[in-house]
Design an enzyme around this catalytic site. Structure first.
Site, PDB file in Angstrom:
ATOM      1  N   CYS A 163       0.814  -1.230   0.000  1.00 21.02           N
ATOM      2  CA  CYS A 163       0.000   0.000   0.000  1.00 21.02           C
ATOM      3  C   CYS A 163       0.839   1.268   0.000  1.00 21.02           C
ATOM      4  O   CYS A 163       0.353   2.333  -0.375  1.00 21.02           O
ATOM      5  CB  CYS A 163      -0.943   0.006   1.186  1.00 21.02           C
ATOM      6  N   HIS A 217      -3.344   7.269   1.799  1.00 23.77           N
ATOM      7  CA  HIS A 217      -3.733   5.935   1.355  1.00 23.77           C
ATOM      8  C   HIS A 217      -5.089   5.630   1.982  1.00 23.77           C
ATOM      9  O   HIS A 217      -5.314   5.884   3.169  1.00 23.77           O
ATOM     10  CB  HIS A 217      -2.678   4.916   1.805  1.00 23.77           C
ATOM     11  N   ASN A 272     -10.023  -0.107  -0.250  1.00 22.65           N
ATOM     12  CA  ASN A 272      -8.558  -0.052  -0.229  1.00 22.65           C
ATOM     13  C   ASN A 272      -8.009  -0.629  -1.541  1.00 22.65           C
ATOM     14  O   ASN A 272      -8.060  -1.838  -1.752  1.00 22.65           O
ATOM     15  CB  ASN A 272      -8.052  -0.851   0.980  1.00 22.65           C
TER      16      ASN A 272
END
Ligand code: ACO
Length: 323
Positions: free
Chosen positions: A113, A250, A280
């Site tokens: 990520c 993020h 996500n």
């Protein structure tokens, strides 16, 4: 001095939308639980025949159009991904072929990520040293392919998508008024692997594997780690956190976004949040959020942006960019 300026931004989300209610049909969860604990309402899912390179190419085309650049001018492609089409070649090389770019530099960055923050910082090493005149930095993921659809603690959290930026060298004065990447902080703590990993790989069991996460443990580390990296990146850039116009985090969990903002005293109105619609998307989430903020007119040229992330590794980091 030369700076690496972001001159165009693009994004792409696959057509299929999967709502929380869709998931609740086959896994023991509910729209209310997912919304309350994460802020997620839906996610996009790539079609069966849509590899991650297709998502990356679609985002890259939009970024090049926004920058007023053509594929012939691209001399470097860096793709941040944890879900490549193939073990090799890199997604970057596949994107180069699909776009029809000339021979140049192409490689992937694997920091889960945090991948986009890592990739942008790596690209800076080429662009700001005049090694690249037109670089594509892409975050692209098909995270839904890594899900164990019987594990409600993870399968509700992730989605697919891609975001891309064009990065070009520009002359700066060496001050914080310069356009471009002004500073960054990158971190990894491999000792925390067990908190978030995929239980498959080429040189272990030869499987693709599934994402495994101790969600509450990751959550505990996220706010502290990200906040530290934000402060370090701002110091590296020579700016104050309070000077930042937009925070582009993020997009893992709305509660993490709010936790970081609260810890650092950031006005929540300055935080771009797409987690409700995208979930996500790992390395794609920051450039997708940037794309959304620019597309809807909130983020404007000349503004100071701070991007931050944490992911598997554990890895985390932040960077400061004046658009
Ligand atoms: N639906 C309903 N109940 C659920 C679900 C679900 N989808 N998932 C878990 N639960 C249950 C658990 O089984 C548990 O039940 P129990 O109390 O009966 O045992 C209860 O909810 C609480 O579980 P926790 O895991 O403690 O819940 P928490 O409040 O921590 O929320 C979550 C879980 C959303 C995963 C949160 O911990 C989180 O967001 N963590 C961070 C994840 C993250 O940021 N990842 C980023 C990196 S991703 C990357 O790098 C690839």
């Amino acid at each position: 001095m030369l700076r690496s300026a972001v001159t165009g931004v693009g994004g792409y989300l696959p057509e299929q939308i999967v709502t929380n209610d869709d998931l609740a049909k086959f896994v023991d969860t509910s729209d209310a639980w997912i919304r309350e604990r994460t802020g997620i309402r839906q996610r996009h899912k790539a079609a069966e025949d849509q590899p991650v390179s297709d998502l990356a190419v679609a985002a890259a085309k939009r970024a090049l159009a926004a920058a007023g650049r053509t594929v012939d001018e691209v001399d470097m492609i860096v793709v941040a991904t944890t879900t490549p089409d193939l073990t090799f070649p890199s997604v970057a090389a596949i994107v180069q072929r699909k776009l029809g770019c000339p021979v140049g530099i192409a490689f992937d960055v694997q920091a889960v990520c945090s991948g986009f923050v890592y990739a942008l910082s790596v690209a800076d090493g080429f662009v700001a040293r005049n090694r690249s005149q037109c670089a594509l930095v892409i975050g692209a993921e098909t995270m839904t392919r890594l899900m164990d659809w019987t594990d409600r603690g993870t399968c509700v959290l992730f989605g697919d998508g891609a975001g891309a930026v064009v990065v070009e060298p520009v002359e700066g004065e060496g001050t914080t008024a310069d356009r471009g990447l002004l500073g960054f902080a990158l971190r990894a703590d491999g000792a925390k692997q067990d908190l978030l990993y995929v239980d498959g790989g080429v040189s272990t069991n030869g499987q693709i594997g599934h994402l495994r996460m101790q969600g509450n443990q990751v959550f505990r580390h996220a706010v502290v780690n990200i906040s530290e990296a934000v402060v370090a990146a701002a110091a590296d850039a020579g700016v104050n956190v309070a000077d930042v116009d937009w925070f582009i985090p993020h997009q893992a969990n709305q509660r993490i976004l709010e936790g970081v903002a609260k810890r650092l005293g950031i006005d929540s109105a300055k935080v771009i949040s797409t987690v409700a619609k995208h979930a996500n998307t790992s390395a794609a989430s920051i450039p997708l959020a940037l794309y959304e903020g620019i597309s809807d007119g909130r983020i404007k040229p000349g503004q100071l942006l701070l991007m931050e992330a944490m992911g598997g590794g554990l890895t985390w980091g932040a960077c400061v960019v004046r658009l």
